[in-house]
Design an enzyme around this catalytic site. Structure first.
Site, mmCIF file in Angstrom:
data_model
loop_
_atom_site.group_PDB
_atom_site.id
_atom_site.type_symbol
_atom_site.label_atom_id
_atom_site.label_comp_id
_atom_site.label_asym_id
_atom_site.label_seq_id
_atom_site.Cartn_x
_atom_site.Cartn_y
_atom_site.Cartn_z
ATOM 1 N N GLY A 159 -5.655 10.065 1.778
ATOM 2 C CA GLY A 159 -4.858 10.157 2.989
ATOM 3 C C GLY A 159 -4.008 11.399 2.976
ATOM 4 O O GLY A 159 -2.828 11.384 3.358
ATOM 5 N N GLY A 165 1.527 13.168 6.781
ATOM 6 C CA GLY A 165 2.513 12.248 6.249
ATOM 7 C C GLY A 165 2.838 12.476 4.788
ATOM 8 O O GLY A 165 2.852 13.596 4.270
ATOM 9 N N ILE A 166 3.107 11.387 4.091
ATOM 10 C CA ILE A 166 3.514 11.447 2.694
ATOM 11 C C ILE A 166 2.452 12.128 1.839
ATOM 12 O O ILE A 166 2.760 12.944 0.968
ATOM 13 C CB ILE A 166 3.810 10.035 2.154
ATOM 14 N N GLY A 167 1.176 11.809 2.078
ATOM 15 C CA GLY A 167 0.101 12.381 1.276
ATOM 16 C C GLY A 167 0.072 13.894 1.319
ATOM 17 O O GLY A 167 -0.095 14.560 0.289
ATOM 18 N N TYR A 188 0.062 -6.662 6.935
ATOM 19 C CA TYR A 188 0.414 -5.355 6.355
ATOM 20 C C TYR A 188 1.274 -5.540 5.108
ATOM 21 O O TYR A 188 0.983 -4.968 4.049
ATOM 22 C CB TYR A 188 1.159 -4.511 7.384
ATOM 23 N N LYS A 229 0.494 -4.637 1.094
ATOM 24 C CA LYS A 229 1.368 -3.794 0.278
ATOM 25 C C LYS A 229 1.913 -4.559 -0.931
ATOM 26 O O LYS A 229 2.170 -3.968 -1.980
ATOM 27 C CB LYS A 229 2.518 -3.250 1.127
#
Length: 331
Positions: free
Chosen positions: A74, A78-80, A218, A222
């Protein structure tokens, strides 16, 4: 007179008994206060050790500690994306994995030119399930994978009731949030064990900590990542493998664009760039952390909230976000 004397003696006996109970309760109260003080001091120390001290000392040599290459799933946004850049800034070669070839190629060029490291890309759609992994494994086999960042994930269109999710969305949550991380670890772990070093970062969510209504599937996916990471640590830490569960609160990314409240960047909802900059400094230090100092404060407070109060609060918050998104219409 005897009756009066007997009553006086009775009161005296009751007083002695009450004093005994009061002393016991006082001792329990003192022990509880001491425990809470110790917990507060320990939590404060953890906050400083994780999020402030690493920023004052020399950056760790991640190549020496773990290996030459990092895989980031990913990795195009974003974070990736910013986690990959942070690793590259420390001279780690980067393999980006995502489904958009054009974005992968552009980011790979940017990272290679900016940080002077090697880059590679793998185009794959994790939602396709088990059929993608044999080819993916063949591509990774000849690389010394020192760091794996399991960042790829999907969220609801917006917080919603479980029955309103489509079958496609449910399978996407399973294939991407659970299946991708599990299989990526299974592919790279043998090489790490052989070299006796490596790091695995699984990006979970603070919604995993307690049952979170209107994010049911979701948050459950997680929670799987969080428990998977923690158990994996006990299996492979003796063999030199560091496993970290990252559990952030809301980050301003594409996942939060459904809400005008969560889209603006601020101290509580940082940008992916700010978050990644903080999170990388905790690599090798904490195996379970939010990765961001303000989120750590929220997490520490959340540990003392009863489940019913957490569920009530998150339901109200998520229902407000649901109604906001519904009024805005399709995105």
């Amino acid at each position: 007179m005897a009756a009066v004397d007997s009553f006086s003696l009775l009161l005296r006996d009751i007083g002695r008994t009450c004093n005994c109970y009061m002393e016991t309760l006082a001792l329990i109260g003192a022990l509880y206060t001491a425990k809470m003080c110790f917990t507060f001091v320990n939590d404060t120390y953890t906050l400083v050790r994780l999020h402030f001290i690493p920023r004052l000392v020399r950056k760790a040599d991640l190549v020496k500690l773990y290996g030459q290459w990092a895989v980031v799933t990913g990795g195009t946004s974003g974070i990736g994306k910013y986690y990959a850049k942070e690793l590259a800034s420390r001279k780690v070669n980067i393999i980006l994995v995502s489904r958009n070839q054009e974005k992968l190629e552009a980011l790979a060029r940017e990272i290679a030119d900016t940080y002077e490291v090697e880059t590679a890309i793998i185009v794959v759609d994790f939602n396709k399930g088990s059929e993608i992994y044999p080819a993916l494994k063949n591509v990774l086999e000849d690389k010394e994978i020192g760091i794996l960042v399991n960042n790829v994930g999907v969220f609801y269109t917006h917080p919603d009731y479980f029955a309103n999710l489509t079958w496609d969305k449910i399978w996407e949550l399973i294939n991407v949030n659970i299946g991708a991380a599990t299989m990526m670890v299974h592919m790279v772990l043998p090489g790490m064990v052989e070299r006796k070093k490596g790091a695995i970062v699984n990006i979970s969510s603070m919604s995993c900590c307690q049952p979170t209504p209107l994010m049911t599937a979701y948050s459950a996916s997680k929670a799987y990542l969080d428990h998977f990471s923690r158990a994996l640590h006990y299996e492979y830490a003796p063999q030199g493998i560091f496993v970290q569960s990252l559990i952030p609160f809301f980050i301003s990314t594409n996942m939060t664009k459904f809400s005008k409240e969560l889209t603006p960047k601020n101290f509580l909802v940082p940008s992916a760039e700010v978050y990644a900059h903080h999170a990388v400094t905790t690599l090798g230090i904490s195996r379970r952390t939010t990765g961001y100092w303000l989120h750590t404060i929220l997490f520490l407070l959340g540990q003392y909230i009863p489940e019913w109060l957490w569920a009530w609060g998150t339901y109200r918050m998520n229902n407000t976000l649901r109604l906001e998104a519904t009024l805005q219409g399709p995105h």
